[in-house]
Design a protein around this motif. Structure first.
Motif, PDB file in Angstrom:
ATOM      1  N   VAL A  24       0.833  -1.211   0.000  1.00  0.00           N
ATOM      2  CA  VAL A  24       0.000   0.000   0.000  1.00  0.00           C
ATOM      3  C   VAL A  24       0.868   1.261   0.000  1.00  0.00           C
ATOM      4  O   VAL A  24       0.486   2.296  -0.556  1.00  0.00           O
ATOM      5  N   LEU A  25       2.047   1.178   0.579  1.00  0.00           N
ATOM      6  CA  LEU A  25       2.959   2.324   0.623  1.00  0.00           C
ATOM      7  C   LEU A  25       3.596   2.604  -0.739  1.00  0.00           C
ATOM      8  O   LEU A  25       4.241   3.626  -0.926  1.00  0.00           O
ATOM      9  N   HIS A  26       3.409   1.670  -1.659  1.00  0.00           N
ATOM     10  CA  HIS A  26       3.952   1.820  -3.010  1.00  0.00           C
ATOM     11  C   HIS A  26       2.830   1.994  -4.029  1.00  0.00           C
ATOM     12  O   HIS A  26       2.974   1.622  -5.194  1.00  0.00           O
ATOM     13  N   GLY A  27       1.707   2.548  -3.561  1.00  0.00           N
ATOM     14  CA  GLY A  27       0.614   2.881  -4.460  1.00  0.00           C
ATOM     15  C   GLY A  27      -0.330   1.747  -4.788  1.00  0.00           C
ATOM     16  O   GLY A  27      -1.211   1.894  -5.634  1.00  0.00           O
ATOM     17  N   LYS A  28      -0.161   0.606  -4.121  1.00  0.00           N
ATOM     18  CA  LYS A  28      -1.030  -0.545  -4.370  1.00  0.00           C
ATOM     19  C   LYS A  28      -2.259  -0.485  -3.452  1.00  0.00           C
ATOM     20  O   LYS A  28      -2.249   0.184  -2.419  1.00  0.00           O
ATOM     21  N   PRO A  29      -3.330  -1.197  -3.801  1.00  0.00           N
ATOM     22  CA  PRO A  29      -4.554  -1.148  -2.995  1.00  0.00           C
ATOM     23  C   PRO A  29      -4.424  -1.937  -1.690  1.00  0.00           C
ATOM     24  O   PRO A  29      -3.550  -2.795  -1.551  1.00  0.00           O
ATOM     25  N   ALA A  30      -5.312  -1.638  -0.765  1.00  0.00           N
ATOM     26  CA  ALA A  30      -5.369  -2.366   0.507  1.00  0.00           C
ATOM     27  C   ALA A  30      -6.815  -2.603   0.882  1.00  0.00           C
ATOM     28  O   ALA A  30      -7.707  -1.855   0.473  1.00  0.00           O
ATOM     29  N   LEU A  31      -7.057  -3.657   1.646  1.00  0.00           N
ATOM     30  CA  LEU A  31      -8.364  -3.903   2.259  1.00  0.00           C
ATOM     31  C   LEU A  31      -8.188  -3.794   3.765  1.00  0.00           C
ATOM     32  O   LEU A  31      -7.286  -4.406   4.344  1.00  0.00           O
ATOM     33  N   VAL A  32      -9.040  -3.016   4.388  1.00  0.00           N
ATOM     34  CA  VAL A  32      -8.952  -2.738   5.825  1.00  0.00           C
ATOM     35  C   VAL A  32     -10.336  -2.842   6.439  1.00  0.00           C
ATOM     36  O   VAL A  32     -11.337  -2.545   5.780  1.00  0.00           O
ATOM     37  N   SER A  33     -10.390  -3.247   7.706  1.00  0.00           N
ATOM     38  CA  SER A  33     -11.675  -3.351   8.389  1.00  0.00           C
ATOM     39  C   SER A  33     -11.674  -2.543   9.677  1.00  0.00           C
ATOM     40  O   SER A  33     -10.719  -2.600  10.467  1.00  0.00           O
ATOM     41  N   ALA A  34     -12.743  -1.796   9.901  1.00  0.00           N
ATOM     42  CA  ALA A  34     -12.986  -1.196  11.217  1.00  0.00           C
ATOM     43  C   ALA A  34     -13.469  -2.299  12.152  1.00  0.00           C
ATOM     44  O   ALA A  34     -14.094  -3.276  11.709  1.00  0.00           O
ATOM     45  N   ILE A  35     -13.169  -2.169  13.440  1.00  0.00           N
ATOM     46  CA  ILE A  35     -13.559  -3.196  14.409  1.00  0.00           C
ATOM     47  C   ILE A  35     -14.325  -2.566  15.569  1.00  0.00           C
ATOM     48  O   ILE A  35     -14.400  -1.343  15.694  1.00  0.00           O
ATOM     49  N   ASP A  36     -14.896  -3.422  16.403  1.00  0.00           N
ATOM     50  CA  ASP A  36     -15.758  -2.944  17.486  1.00  0.00           C
ATOM     51  C   ASP A  36     -14.988  -2.558  18.746  1.00  0.00           C
ATOM     52  O   ASP A  36     -15.566  -2.452  19.825  1.00  0.00           O
ATOM     53  N   LYS A  37     -13.704  -2.340  18.632  1.00  0.00           N
ATOM     54  CA  LYS A  37     -12.900  -1.764  19.713  1.00  0.00           C
ATOM     55  C   LYS A  37     -12.701  -0.293  19.374  1.00  0.00           C
ATOM     56  O   LYS A  37     -12.142   0.029  18.322  1.00  0.00           O
ATOM     57  N   ARG A  38     -13.143   0.598  20.254  1.00  0.00           N
ATOM     58  CA  ARG A  38     -13.174   2.019  19.918  1.00  0.00           C
ATOM     59  C   ARG A  38     -12.378   2.872  20.906  1.00  0.00           C
ATOM     60  O   ARG A  38     -12.150   2.468  22.055  1.00  0.00           O
TER      61      ARG A  38
END
Length: 328
Positions: A24-38
Motif C-alpha cells: 500500500v505504501l507503493h501505491g497498491k490497494p489495501a483492504l482494511v476493516s474497522a472493528i468494534d474496539k473504539r
C-alpha cells in the motif's frame, strides 16, 4: 462574562489490515476493516488557557495554551498523536480545554489505536472550531497529514477505516475509499510482541534496497491478492478470501516480516477447520495475526498457550460504524 463551557464527544474504531500491507505504501490497494474496539475523545472547553489531558492509555498531562508549538509532541512520546492533532489547529484555539481519551483496549495490542485516537481528537477539535461539521474526506486527509508528521511514513489505511467504518478498499495516492458489502467473523490473536511500525518499515527497506526488482514483483503479487480478495469479498466467496490470505502470508514471509512466533499462531489458526485462511495483520514482526472465520476458542487457547504464553486471543468483530459524534 463567563462563557458557557461546550462539550464534544467523539469515538472512532480501531482497525485491522486484511490485505495489502507494505505494498500500500507503493501505491497498491489495501483492504482494511474497522472493528468494534473504539477510542472515545471527550473535549470540554475552558474559560482560561489551561489544557488538561487525561487518558486511560497515557495518564495525565497539563499544559498552557502558549505551550502549543509545532514540535511539542516530540518531547511527550505518550501524547504524540493527540498533541500533533492539537497542533494542527494551533492557530485557531480560542481557549484552553480538558481532553479525555478512553480506550476499549490496550494500545500495545495495536489494532490501529494511533489512527483511531488521531481521528477522534481531530474530529472533536473540528466540531468545536469548524461549525461546518465533520466531512469524512477532509477528516481523513487531515488525519493522514498528522500521522505522517509524527511517523514520517504512513499509508493512512487504518485512518480510512476509522473514519468510514466497515470493510473498505483503500488507495493511498488519492486517499480513495470504497466501502465493501458483506461481513464475516474474524479470529484475532495478539502475539505478545510489539514492534514499532517504523522499525519494521526500515527493515523491509534495507532488504528492498538489495533486491529492488524482486520486491517490485512482490508488491505486484500482493496487489493481485488484494484485488482478487476484494472481488471475492463482494460475492461472499470466503473460501477464496481465505486462500488469498494464505498466499498473502507467503509474500509477508518473502518481505522478511515473519517470525517463528507468528508462524506458530498462524498455523494454529489454519489447523481449525472453521478457519478459511490466516495471515499477519499489519506491518509484521509482531502485533496480531488474523484468521478468517470463528475458531474453536477452547481448543485454540490450548494450542497457542502451549507455543506462546504471551499470546492473547482478542475478541473482535467487524464494525460498520466509523467515526461517530456522541455529544455535540
Amino acid at each position: 462574562m463567563i462563557k458557557k463551557k461546550q462539550k464534544y464527544t467523539v469515538s472512532a474504531p480501531g482497525s485491522l489490515m486484511l490485505f495489502g500491507e507494505h505494498a500500500v505504501l507503493h501505491g497498491k490497494p489495501a483492504l482494511v476493516s474497522a472493528i468494534d474496539k473504539r477510542i472515545t475523545v471527550e473535549l470540554l472547553t475552558r474559560d482560561d488557557d489551561e489544557i488538561n489531558l487525561h487518558s486511560t492509555l497515557s495518564g495525565t498531562q497539563s499544559l498552557q495554551l502558549q505551550d502549543i508549538a509545532p514540535d511539542l509532541w516530540r518531547s511527550l512520546p505518550k501524547w504524540h498523536f493527540v498533541l500533533a492533532s492539537i497542533t494542527f489547529y494551533q492557530k485557531h484555539l480560542p481557549s484552553g480545554f480538558d481532553l479525555k481519551v478512553t480506550a476499549d483496549y490496550d494500545a500495545p495490542i495495536g489494532l490501529g489505536s494511533s489512527a483511531a485516537v488521531t481521528v477522534a481528537t481531530l474530529a472533536a477539535l473540528t466540531l468545536w472550531l469548524d461549525k461546518k461539521g465533520l466531512m469524512q474526506q477532509s477528516l481523513l486527509r487531515h488525519t493522514v497529514q498528522v500521522i505522517r508528521e509524527v511517523q514520517g511514513i504512513a499509508s493512512g489505511a487504518d485512518a480510512a477505516a476509522s473514519v468510514y467504518g466497515g470493510v473498505i478498499a483503500y488507495h493511498m495516492p488519492t486517499l480513495k475509499v470504497t466501502k465493501l458489502a458483506n461481513t464475516y467473523p474474524l479470529t484475532v490473536i495478539y502475539s505478545g510482541q510489539k514492534i514499532a511500525t517504523q522499525s519494521v518499515l526500515e527493515h523491509v527497506s534495507t532488504l528492498q534496497q538489495r533486491h529492488d526488482q524482486v520486491f517490485a514483483h512482490l508488491y505486484a503479487a500482493i496487489a493481485a491478492c488484494t484485488h482478487e480478495a476484494k472481488q471475492a469479498w463482494q460475492i461472499s466467496d470466503w473460501q477464496a478470501v481465505g486462500e488469498l490470505m494464505n498466499i498473502h502470508q507467503g509474500l509477508h514471509d518473502a518481505l522478511g516480516v515473519n517470525t517463528q512466533k507468528l508462524v506458530d499462531l498462524i498455523f494454529a489458526l489454519r489447523s481449525d477447520p472453521k478457519i478459511f485462511g490466516a495471515k499477519i495483520s499489519g506491518a509484521g514482526m509482531g502485533d496480531c495475526v488474523i484468521g478468517l472465520g470463528k475458531a474453536d476458542i477452547k481448543e485454540l487457547i490450548e494450542t497457542i498457550s502451549a507455543k506462546n504464553s504471551q499470546a492473547q486471543l482478542i475478541p473482535v468483530q467487524i464494525s460498520s460504524q466509523g467515526v461517530a459524534v456522541i455529544e455535540n
